[in-house]
Motif scaffolding. Structure first.
Motif, PDB file in Angstrom:
ATOM      1  N   ASN A 162     -75.842  83.923 -67.689  1.00  0.00           N
ATOM      2  CA  ASN A 162     -75.608  84.576 -68.819  1.00  0.00           C
ATOM      3  C   ASN A 162     -74.282  84.947 -69.107  1.00  0.00           C
ATOM      4  O   ASN A 162     -73.889  85.400 -70.184  1.00  0.00           O
ATOM      5  N   GLU A 163     -73.401  84.743 -68.171  1.00  0.00           N
ATOM      6  CA  GLU A 163     -71.873  84.781 -68.087  1.00  0.00           C
ATOM      7  C   GLU A 163     -71.267  83.263 -68.319  1.00  0.00           C
ATOM      8  O   GLU A 163     -70.137  83.156 -68.288  1.00  0.00           O
ATOM      9  N   GLY A 164     -72.208  82.553 -68.679  1.00  0.00           N
ATOM     10  CA  GLY A 164     -71.737  81.109 -68.950  1.00  0.00           C
ATOM     11  C   GLY A 164     -71.458  80.273 -67.646  1.00  0.00           C
ATOM     12  O   GLY A 164     -70.598  79.196 -67.570  1.00  0.00           O
ATOM     13  N   LEU A 165     -71.933  80.476 -66.510  1.00  0.00           N
ATOM     14  CA  LEU A 165     -71.553  79.763 -65.156  1.00  0.00           C
ATOM     15  C   LEU A 165     -72.940  79.406 -64.578  1.00  0.00           C
ATOM     16  O   LEU A 165     -73.802  80.270 -64.362  1.00  0.00           O
ATOM     17  N   GLN A 205     -87.359  75.546 -69.388  1.00  0.00           N
ATOM     18  CA  GLN A 205     -86.888  76.036 -70.740  1.00  0.00           C
ATOM     19  C   GLN A 205     -85.642  76.641 -70.843  1.00  0.00           C
ATOM     20  O   GLN A 205     -84.690  76.290 -71.755  1.00  0.00           O
ATOM     21  N   LEU A 206     -85.236  77.354 -69.591  1.00  0.00           N
ATOM     22  CA  LEU A 206     -83.840  77.904 -69.594  1.00  0.00           C
ATOM     23  C   LEU A 206     -82.822  76.818 -69.535  1.00  0.00           C
ATOM     24  O   LEU A 206     -81.651  76.853 -70.075  1.00  0.00           O
ATOM     25  N   ILE A 207     -83.042  75.714 -68.398  1.00  0.00           N
ATOM     26  CA  ILE A 207     -82.204  74.609 -68.622  1.00  0.00           C
ATOM     27  C   ILE A 207     -82.184  73.747 -69.773  1.00  0.00           C
ATOM     28  O   ILE A 207     -80.930  73.422 -70.319  1.00  0.00           O
ATOM     29  N   SER A 208     -83.086  73.516 -70.441  1.00  0.00           N
ATOM     30  CA  SER A 208     -83.173  73.114 -71.648  1.00  0.00           C
ATOM     31  C   SER A 208     -82.364  73.567 -72.527  1.00  0.00           C
ATOM     32  O   SER A 208     -81.499  73.111 -73.436  1.00  0.00           O
ATOM     33  N   ASP A 209     -82.569  75.103 -72.729  1.00  0.00           N
ATOM     34  CA  ASP A 209     -81.677  75.938 -73.644  1.00  0.00           C
ATOM     35  C   ASP A 209     -80.192  75.770 -73.421  1.00  0.00           C
ATOM     36  O   ASP A 209     -79.510  76.005 -74.261  1.00  0.00           O
ATOM     37  N   TRP A 210     -79.880  75.889 -72.036  1.00  0.00           N
ATOM     38  CA  TRP A 210     -78.545  75.767 -71.650  1.00  0.00           C
ATOM     39  C   TRP A 210     -77.921  74.409 -72.182  1.00  0.00           C
ATOM     40  O   TRP A 210     -76.687  74.551 -72.598  1.00  0.00           O
ATOM     41  N   ARG A 211     -78.609  73.509 -72.229  1.00  0.00           N
ATOM     42  CA  ARG A 211     -77.936  72.062 -72.666  1.00  0.00           C
ATOM     43  C   ARG A 211     -77.833  72.253 -74.027  1.00  0.00           C
ATOM     44  O   ARG A 211     -76.671  71.745 -74.417  1.00  0.00           O
ATOM     45  N   SER A 216     -73.462  73.949 -78.937  1.00  0.00           N
ATOM     46  CA  SER A 216     -73.328  74.790 -80.126  1.00  0.00           C
ATOM     47  C   SER A 216     -71.857  75.265 -80.148  1.00  0.00           C
ATOM     48  O   SER A 216     -71.133  75.158 -79.494  1.00  0.00           O
ATOM     49  N   ASP A 217     -71.848  76.033 -81.179  1.00  0.00           N
ATOM     50  CA  ASP A 217     -70.473  76.754 -81.255  1.00  0.00           C
ATOM     51  C   ASP A 217     -70.672  78.309 -80.937  1.00  0.00           C
ATOM     52  O   ASP A 217     -69.675  79.044 -81.324  1.00  0.00           O
ATOM     53  N   PHE A 221     -73.928  82.438 -74.159  1.00  0.00           N
ATOM     54  CA  PHE A 221     -75.457  81.873 -73.991  1.00  0.00           C
ATOM     55  C   PHE A 221     -76.346  83.036 -74.429  1.00  0.00           C
ATOM     56  O   PHE A 221     -77.465  82.660 -75.099  1.00  0.00           O
ATOM     57  N   PRO A 222     -76.095  84.242 -73.979  1.00  0.00           N
ATOM     58  CA  PRO A 222     -77.074  85.216 -74.624  1.00  0.00           C
ATOM     59  C   PRO A 222     -77.140  85.287 -76.034  1.00  0.00           C
ATOM     60  O   PRO A 222     -78.138  85.550 -76.718  1.00  0.00           O
ATOM     61  N   ALA A 223     -75.949  85.106 -76.565  1.00  0.00           N
ATOM     62  CA  ALA A 223     -75.937  85.247 -77.985  1.00  0.00           C
ATOM     63  C   ALA A 223     -76.946  83.986 -78.667  1.00  0.00           C
ATOM     64  O   ALA A 223     -77.713  84.272 -79.695  1.00  0.00           O
ATOM     65  N   TRP A 224     -76.681  83.057 -78.067  1.00  0.00           N
ATOM     66  CA  TRP A 224     -77.560  81.613 -78.385  1.00  0.00           C
ATOM     67  C   TRP A 224     -79.073  82.135 -78.417  1.00  0.00           C
ATOM     68  O   TRP A 224     -79.646  81.633 -79.270  1.00  0.00           O
ATOM     69  N   CYS A 225     -79.290  82.554 -77.219  1.00  0.00           N
ATOM     70  CA  CYS A 225     -80.870  82.909 -76.950  1.00  0.00           C
ATOM     71  C   CYS A 225     -81.229  83.893 -77.979  1.00  0.00           C
ATOM     72  O   CYS A 225     -82.472  83.643 -78.412  1.00  0.00           O
TER      73      CYS A 225
END
Length: 241
Positions: A162-165, A205-211, A216-217, A221-225
């Motif tokens: 969630n911190e982008g890491l 699902q988490l890893i798929s969403d991360w990809r 994206s722009d 990651f929390p904002a995307w979710c």
């Protein structure tokens, strides 16, 4: 209002120690270990360890076969009451359980229970893998293998996502999930560990969403979710004082 006893925060532990005492005292050679449990439950730590010392002195004179039977009884009882976290003390583990399992396994390399306990308590993936080859129905060993060697690795690798890491390479994370899936699929009856399927799927699902997020722009990651209706529970972070 009546005040609560000081030990109420640890009530599960104390109640489980009492139940362990009831289980263990059914074998007369475990009477002193049962006394250790009761004394720990009562908060009489010094006397408890005196009882434990007497138990360890008594069993060290027994044959390896009998010591292993006792170690097996103790570990089976412990698995039924994992809340008794004060039970497996360092002297009990180092002076009886650990050396007995190791010695017995050296002489009986295909003993299923010895492979299970060695795998679980000595963190041996080799022993658990061998056990599951010999006895695929051992759900405790299968659960331990899946969780400890694969899902915990994934959990650690993603706990800052969630911190982008990410703390591991994506291919490694996906390989751990594949291995967990294979182990789950290999169970003759998965009813005892079916809860792990949901955990594996959520990580996938988490890893798929991360990809998708990385393409994206979005700024985080929390904002995307949130935008895509994903509702993950993020690890809490605590600042050092």
């Amino acid at each position: 209002m009546q005040s609560l006893p000081l030990f109420c925060w640890n009530q599960d532990n104390f109640q489980s120690l009492a139940k362990l005492a009831n289980l263990l005292e059914q074998d007369t050679q475990l009477a002193l270990l049962a006394s250790y449990c009761r004394l720990r439950e009562e908060g009489r730590r010094k006397e408890a360890f005196q009882a434990l010392e007497g138990f360890l002195d008594k069993v060290k004179t027994l044959s390896l076969e009998r010591r292993y039977q006792i170690a097996n009884e103790i570990l089976e009882a412990k698995e039924t009451l994992p809340q008794a976290h004060q039970f497996m003390s360092q002297p009990l583990w180092e002076r009886l359980i650990k050396p007995t399992i190791n010695q017995y396994l050296d002489k009986n390399p295909d003993c299923l229970s010895a492979l299970r306990w060695h795998g679980i308590y000595s963190n041996s993936s080799k022993s658990l893998r061998k056990l599951l080859e010999l006895d695929p129905s051992d759900h405790l060993a299968r659960r331990t293998f899946i969780v400890r060697w694969f899902l915990q690795e994934v959990d650690f690798a993603t706990h800052h996502i969630n911190e982008g890491l990410l703390l591991a390479r994506l291919p490694d994370i996906e390989e751990w999930l594949d291995e967990a899936d294979k182990l789950l699929a290999g169970a003759p009856d998965s009813s005892e560990i079916i809860d792990l399927e949901g955990e594996i799927n959520e990580y996938r699902q988490l890893i798929s969403d991360w990809r998708q997020y990385q393409k994206s722009d979005f700024s985080s990651f929390p904002a995307w979710c949130i935008r895509h209706g994903r509702h993950y529970t993020w690890h809490k972070k605590f600042a050092k004082k």
